[in-house]
Design an enzyme around this catalytic site. Sequence first.
Site, PDB file in Angstrom:
ATOM      1  N   GLU A  64      -0.831   5.808 -13.229  1.00 52.18           N
ATOM      2  CA  GLU A  64       0.125   6.957 -13.453  1.00 52.18           C
ATOM      3  C   GLU A  64      -0.498   6.924 -14.649  1.00 52.18           C
ATOM      4  OE1 GLU A  64       3.359   8.665 -12.418  1.00 52.18           O
ATOM      5  OE2 GLU A  64       3.224   8.939 -10.055  1.00 52.18           O
ATOM      6  N   CYS A  73      -4.115   5.937  -7.277  1.00 54.82           N
ATOM      7  CA  CYS A  73      -2.805   5.687  -6.359  1.00 54.82           C
ATOM      8  C   CYS A  73      -3.443   4.580  -5.593  1.00 54.82           C
ATOM      9  CB  CYS A  73      -3.751   5.959  -4.671  1.00 54.82           C
ATOM     10  SG  CYS A  73      -3.610   7.777  -4.387  1.00 54.82           S
ATOM     11  N   GLU A  75      -3.680   2.114  -3.381  1.00 53.71           N
ATOM     12  CA  GLU A  75      -4.494   2.170  -2.640  1.00 53.71           C
ATOM     13  C   GLU A  75      -5.687   1.941  -3.033  1.00 53.71           C
ATOM     14  OE1 GLU A  75      -1.970   5.066  -1.576  1.00 53.71           O
ATOM     15  OE2 GLU A  75      -1.825   4.954   0.548  1.00 53.71           O
TER      16      GLU A  75
HETATM   17 ZN   LIG Z   1      -3.622   8.246  -2.509  1.00 55.71          ZN
END
Ligand SMILES: [Zn+2]
Length: 160
Positions: A64, A73, A75
């Site tokens: 973040e 994210c 992923e």
């Molecule tokens: Zn995501």
Amino acid sequence: MNKKLLSVEYSEFVSLNELAAADVELIEKAISIAQKAYSPYSKFPVGAAVLLDNGAIYAGSNQENISYPAGTCAERTVLNYVHSNYPDHKIIAIAITALKSNSAVPITACGFCRQVLVEMEQNQEKNIRVIFHKPGGSTYIFDAASLLLPLAFNDTYLKK
Ligand SMILES: [Zn+2]
């Protein structure tokens, strides 16, 4: 007008004991890397682990930023790393988990990550198994990323 129905099939496992050893290993890598997530704003650490066709496993966590849209994210952290460094290898599976979810069921991928997964799956012409795991709880397995994003925007729209 015609009403149309989209349906998606996936498998639910209530215990890790039901899963193949390779899937458990991938989940454990995702749990492990989630503990290193940089998520001071959401306080929602997520981990993702990718299995390549050469047997190698790579993992990433959410990263973040105080400028919220700059964050990424878990992923996409690992998918973009793998695609950058091993573009000739196919992705067999990805396991995704969140450590502090309030949900009783596994968390699932956001729309951005689904779109990235679908394009990588289309480009490699091989399904990517997607594994969502709730630590201490159940696991959902989708046999293809495309199942997560029916009617996905794709490059066939651009080729005319
Ligand atoms: Zn995501």
